[in-house]
Design a protein around this motif. Structure first.
Motif, mmCIF file in Angstrom:
data_model
loop_
_atom_site.group_PDB
_atom_site.id
_atom_site.type_symbol
_atom_site.label_atom_id
_atom_site.label_comp_id
_atom_site.label_asym_id
_atom_site.label_seq_id
_atom_site.Cartn_x
_atom_site.Cartn_y
_atom_site.Cartn_z
ATOM 1 N N GLN A 124 -120.332 40.864 60.740
ATOM 2 C CA GLN A 124 -119.197 40.114 60.209
ATOM 3 C C GLN A 124 -119.335 40.006 58.695
ATOM 4 O O GLN A 124 -120.360 39.519 58.201
ATOM 5 N N THR A 125 -118.315 40.450 57.985
ATOM 6 C CA THR A 125 -118.339 40.438 56.528
ATOM 7 C C THR A 125 -117.193 39.577 56.015
ATOM 8 O O THR A 125 -116.031 39.830 56.345
ATOM 9 N N ALA A 126 -117.523 38.579 55.216
ATOM 10 C CA ALA A 126 -116.512 37.692 54.636
ATOM 11 C C ALA A 126 -116.361 37.999 53.152
ATOM 12 O O ALA A 126 -117.359 38.134 52.435
ATOM 13 N N PHE A 127 -115.115 38.108 52.705
ATOM 14 C CA PHE A 127 -114.793 38.390 51.303
ATOM 15 C C PHE A 127 -114.029 37.206 50.733
ATOM 16 O O PHE A 127 -112.957 36.861 51.235
ATOM 17 N N LYS A 128 -114.572 36.612 49.699
ATOM 18 C CA LYS A 128 -113.891 35.512 49.030
ATOM 19 C C LYS A 128 -113.088 36.063 47.848
ATOM 20 O O LYS A 128 -113.490 37.022 47.200
ATOM 21 N N ASN A 129 -111.927 35.436 47.574
ATOM 22 C CA ASN A 129 -111.039 35.825 46.467
ATOM 23 C C ASN A 129 -110.427 37.207 46.674
ATOM 24 O O ASN A 129 -110.049 37.868 45.698
ATOM 25 N N LEU A 130 -110.318 37.658 47.918
ATOM 26 C CA LEU A 130 -109.729 38.967 48.186
ATOM 27 C C LEU A 130 -108.328 38.858 48.775
ATOM 28 O O LEU A 130 -107.476 39.717 48.506
ATOM 29 N N GLY A 131 -108.060 37.820 49.562
ATOM 30 C CA GLY A 131 -106.779 37.724 50.263
ATOM 31 C C GLY A 131 -105.579 37.745 49.341
ATOM 32 O O GLY A 131 -104.552 38.369 49.651
ATOM 33 N N SER A 132 -105.670 37.082 48.191
ATOM 34 C CA SER A 132 -104.533 37.005 47.275
ATOM 35 C C SER A 132 -104.245 38.333 46.596
ATOM 36 O O SER A 132 -103.194 38.487 45.965
ATOM 37 N N LYS A 133 -105.143 39.291 46.708
ATOM 38 C CA LYS A 133 -104.948 40.593 46.074
ATOM 39 C C LYS A 133 -104.218 41.566 46.992
ATOM 40 O O LYS A 133 -103.894 42.677 46.580
#
Length: 1023
Positions: free
Chosen positions: A625-634
């Motif tokens: 499981q990999t979580a990316f922060k500050n990516l959704g808004s892009k």
């Protein structure tokens, strides 16, 4: 004859003895002079000998014709003494022959070293020291004693000693190929006898046939390495100039195909990348320390990538009659000797001028472009290589005339002609160009935004190296460590904060995952640099780079490329099959990886709290499981053409099978806003809800999906809109305004007739004030339906007016309710007129005014966004117990509950007084009728319908269908409240109806009398 035989045998015995005494099988050549008559007998004698030597016998008495066979060539001595024979296969010799007539052309060179497990003495660094000489003599003798047993052994020499225990480098020459198995067997024996490790490179056993060169540019070529024996494990490498060699493997431009007889490299696109030395190394199954090597230099006739510019970029003919323009064609400096032509122009000189960063330029002049009043002139430069292949480019030079529209010079940008693009070089630390368009018509043009293509040199070098890996030049597993270490350093620099640099960094990650797939690399935690890889990926998601992800123009979805790159690289690791033990490498500020295993309860279950996401249920046995922060808004923020507010966190899950998964997002949801659990659909390139479900209001942070992918949660940008709600509201308000106006008119008409007691005075005074307050409030509401419908400076006064008037209306409703309650409870106690008027004025106007003033001051003195919304011109709801709207809701609901209590008391009194007198079924009906009448008459006047507003607040619009029913009911009853007040407050009171009828009858009677009088007087007037 016997003496001759004895003589020859004695000579041969001496040579053989000398050879064995010197531990050598060097080739010895015998010159024997005999009588011509004895030649035949001598040759018969020699033919009976079984010696592995080449004999050359010549007679001084005859001329001998000698020929060479395939695989042999004349010796150097023959070429020196008989130059006419050197290039022929046959030659006549009448003199005594040279010592070596012919030698094998397939010489074998061995470059190698052996390492001894001994301590290194500093004296071994000095070739003149006694210890150095003794070491060389001892080990030269040992090596010769073994390798001299090979056929055609020539020489062996130790060339250098160096540290690393003791390492001795040596070279060995054999004049013809040997048996590989024998060579490897005796080398293994040497390793055992000396307790040494040998590392040998053998040239001459394998071969690469020559090909016709140079190779045309952008062509295809194949290079084949042949092996005479059963060798295996072929490996190709490539070296360009003095750069380190790289292995060749399958890629986008290179393909390696091996068979039992040979190995071939196919190059599909011959460019400057592949100009260099190709090396083929074979190994046998018995020894990994011996390489059998063949090499070929591939010469490619290159063609350049051309950048053409002019100085000035936009020549101006305004105020000038003669103007020269210099045009440069800039290319990379290579060994290719180009022929450069200018179509219709003469070059300044035929030699290029050197520039910085390995570039050169060729120049020409455009003479006086103003002479013919042209709008532009074109210049073309053509580069021709050795094979007459051409590359050309054309530049259109805009010429500024008197009638031209221009953009004025601005911040380093030159004067430019409209509808053309100006170009600037980037600063020396970066590569690329800056572009800026000039548009417009008329007197003055307008500069557009600067579009920068400037990329840090370090990042461009990293991308070039990664592109070579993708072509097939290099093994990704061997290069990943350096690539990601360099990328980490580059992404930590402040200069990364531009779109070209972020785009270049993402491209590096994307190409790396492509390379790993092409080469089918499966990394493990001991080989793959997880920390540098994740640090680089995390650095690109820093909040300071948010604006750098958004280009001036639309160039594709960079966030998706980033996500797929990181996912692809992680997927090529063996984290599922062999999870890492050091989990700290997988935790970075903006990227974190969790390896979940059902069989191992010690594995971490959640990400860091600032990621705001956790997997609560998954049926896979093992998942990454990999979580990316500050990516959704892009990512794109639309779903089925619905504008949304994305979560900043994106969760990617890779499992060992298709599975069900539940995810919790710490995503704040605004009231009445739909939430969407989505994954990225690669087929349609958009977010999709297929297979995913939101938990609803009761579980508004939960998403459940029946597959694995990259997930996030989206919130609708706008609240749910109910159909026809706006039309219903405005229709009701229109009816209410007309009804309230009519109510006030009726009160004015019947006041004297119905207001004859204190109770009647109290009731109608309250009713008039309620009507006035609601009328003003409704008018203010209609005056400010939205920011575009009214001037912005009206919004605050209208908000204040609505806030005050609605509160005043409710406080007057409270007065009516309290008065009715007093009248029911204290039947024989009547309020004096001055008392209740004073109390009513205080409650009806002073209290709401105080609330409005306190609220105004509390919320930043009525600042927009704090006290009121500029979009709705109404108070703001932020969250439960937050927002200025609560300064309206709390008083209203308190008043509504008090009024409901009053209604309950009134109904109970009606029941109490009438139940004792009920004697029949008809009486019971009359009681029920009285209760219903009381409810109907009181509900609109005292605002009981506003209790629905509490349910509107409690029920989210996503709770269908109950929320919709309540909202429609609330809007209908309260927008038509004025109409209901008219019906119940005016027409519902019998005295008002009678007074109104009486007034109309009086007017009708007066009208009839007037008409009658007119009829009686008319005949008189006629006479």
């Amino acid at each position: 004859m016997k003496s001759c035989t004895e003589f020859i045998l004695i000579l041969l015995g001496l040579f053989i003895k000398a050879s064995s005494g010197e531990n050598s099988t060097q080739v010895y050549y015998i010159e024997v002079y005999i009588e011509a008559e004895a030649y035949k007998n001598f040759m018969d004698l020699i033919s009976t000998l079984t010696l592995d030597v080449n004999e050359s016998v010549n007679s001084s008495a005859t001329v001998q014709n000698i020929s060479i066979t395939t695989g042999y060539s004349w010796s150097e001595e023959v070429c020196q003494n008989y130059s006419q024979c050197c290039n022929q296969n046959e030659c006549m010799f009448n003199d005594p022959n040279p010592r070596a007539m012919c030698l094998s052309i397939n010489k074998v060179f061995v470059n190698g070293s052996f390492t001894l497990d001994e301590s290194f003495n500093l004296s071994l660094n000095d070739p003149g020291s006694q210890q150095y000489k003794e070491f060389v003599q001892t080990y030269t003798s040992q090596l010769e004693s073994v390798y001299s047993t090979l056929g055609w052994f020539d020489s062996l020499m130790i060339t250098r000693l160096r540290k690393g225990s003791v390492i001795a480098d040596f070279v060995m020459l054999l004049t013809t190929p040997f048996e590989v198995a024998q060579f490897e067997r005796i080398t293994t024996q040497l390793e055992k006898n000396n307790r040494a490790t040998f590392n040998l490179t053998v040239t001459g056993i394998t071969s690469i046939p020559q090909i016709q060169q140079p190779i045309p540019y952008n062509n295809d070529v194949s290079i084949t390495c042949c092996k005479p024996e059963k060798l295996s494990k072929p490996m190709w490498s490539f070296q360009k100039n003095a750069q380190p060699s790289q292995n060749i493997t399958n890629g986008t431009e290179a393909t390696v195909i091996s068979s039992s007889q040979h190995s071939t490299v196919y190059i599909s696109k011959t460019t400057e990348v592949w100009k260099g030395t190709f090396t083929c190394d074979y190994k046998s199954d018995q020894s990994d320390s011996i390489r059998y090597r063949a090499s070929l230099y591939l010469d490619i006739a290159l063609l350049p990538q051309i950048l053409i510019i002019s100085d000035p970029q936009f020549p101006s003919c305004i105020g000038q009659t003669k103007l020269d323009v210099t045009v440069q064609c800039i290319i990379t400096n290579t060994t290719e000797n180009y022929s450069v032509n200018w179509i219709g122009r003469e070059p300044v000189n035929n030699k290029p001028d050197p520039l910085q960063n390995g570039l050169i330029s060729y120049q020409t002049h455009v003479a006086n472009p103003c002479a013919e009043s042209l709008e532009w002139v074109n210049v073309t430069c053509v580069f021709v290589n050795r094979l007459n292949q051409t590359a050309n480019t054309t530049l259109y030079i805009p010429v500024i005339q008197k009638s031209s529209t221009v953009c004025k010079p601005d911040n380093g940008w030159p004067q430019a002609k409209a509808n053309f693009t100006a170009v600037k070089f980037c600063d020396p630390t970066t590569v690329g160009l800056q572009k800026r368009s000039c548009t417009g018509y008329g007197l003055s043009g307008n500069w557009g935004n600067v579009i920068s293509e400037c990329v840090n040199r370090n990042l461009r070098d990293i991308l070039n190296d990664v592109m070579d890996l993708q072509r097939g030049l290099g093994i990704v597993v061997n290069n990943a460590d350096k690539i990601f270490s360099r990328l980490k350093q580059s992404t930590e620099q402040k200069s990364i904060n531009t779109f070209p640099n972020v785009n270049e960094s993402v491209e590096v990650l994307y190409v790396m995952q492509n390379v790993s797939k092409i080469q089918k690399s499966q990394w493990n935690d001991t080989v793959f640099p997880f920390q540098d890889f994740l640090s680089s990926s995390s650095n690109l998601l820093n909040g300071s780079l948010n604006d750098s992800w958004r280009p001036v123009g639309n160039v594709g979805n960079l966030a998706l490329k980033y996500l797929r790159a990181v996912e692809g690289i992680i997927d090529q690791t063996n984290l599922i099959t062999a999870p890492m033990t050091d989990m700290s490498q997988l935790q970075q500020d903006n990227v974190q990886i969790l390896i979940y295993s059902k069989s191992d309860p010690s594995t971490p279950q959640t990400f860091s709290s600032d990621f705001g996401v956790s997997v609560t249920e998954i049926s896979s046995n093992i998942s990454v499981q990999t979580a990316f922060k500050n990516l959704g808004s892009k990512f794109p923020s639309t779903l089925n053409n619905i504008e949304t507010v994305p979560s900043e966190t994106v969760l990617s899950v890779i499992g060992d099978k298709k599975t069900k998964i539940s995810v919790e997002y710490n995503q704040e949801r605004l009231p009445n806003h739909e939430m969407y659990c989505v994954y990225w659909d690669d087929i349609n390139s958009e977010w999709s809800e297929e297979g995913c479900k939101w938990g609803g209001v009761s579980k508004q942070i939960v998403c459940t999906c029946n597959h694995l992918s990259a997930f996030t949660i989206l919130m609708a940008k706008h609240p749910i809109e109910l159909k026809y709600m706006e039309e219903l509201t405005y229709t009701g308000l229109g009816f209410s305004i007309v009804s309230l106006t009519l109510c006030l008119v009726i009160e004015f008409l019947v006041w004297n007739a119905v207001v004859k007691t204190n109770i009647a005075h109290f009731r109608h005074t309250v009713l008039v004030n309620i009507a006035v307050c609601l009328l003003i409030a409704h008018c203010s509401f209609l005056a400010a339906p939205g920011p575009s419908a009214s001037p912005p400076y009206w919004c605050l006064p209208l908000t204040l007016m609505k806030h005050f008037c609605f509160l005043a209306a409710f406080f007057w409703m409270l007065c009516l309710s309290l008065g009715l309650l007093h009248q029911v409870i204290f039947v024989f106690v009547h309020l004096r007129k001055k008392v209740y008027l004073g109390l009513c004025l205080f409650l009806g106007y002073i209290c709401p005014l105080a609330i409005v003033i306190v609220t105004f001051i509390t919320y930043d003195n009525g600042r927009p966004g704090s006290y009121y919304s500029g979009e709705t011109c109404w108070l703001i709801y932020e969250a439960a117990l937050k927002g200025s709207i609560h300064a309206f809701l709390f008083p209203v609901f308190i008043i509504v509950f008090v009024n409901m209590f009053t209604m309950v008391v009134v109904i109970s009194r009606i029941l109490k007084s009438t139940l004792l007198e009920v004697s029949s079924h008809d009486d019971a009906k009359e009681v029920a009728r009285s209760i219903v009448k009381t409810i109907v008459l009181l509900t609109p006047t005292v605002g009981i319908t506003w209790i629905l507003g509490l349910f509107v607040l409690m029920l989210d619009l996503t709770t269908t269908p109950y929320a919709q029913i309540v909202n429609y009911a609330f809007t209908f009853f309260n927008s038509f409240q004025g109409f209901f007040i008219l019906l119940t407050g005016c027409f519902g009171e019998k005295k008002v109806r009678n007074a109104l009828l009486k007034r109309f009858r009086q007017q009708h009677s007066v009208k009839c009398k007037s008409e009658s009088s007119t009829g009686l007087t008319s005949p008189t007037n006629k006479t």
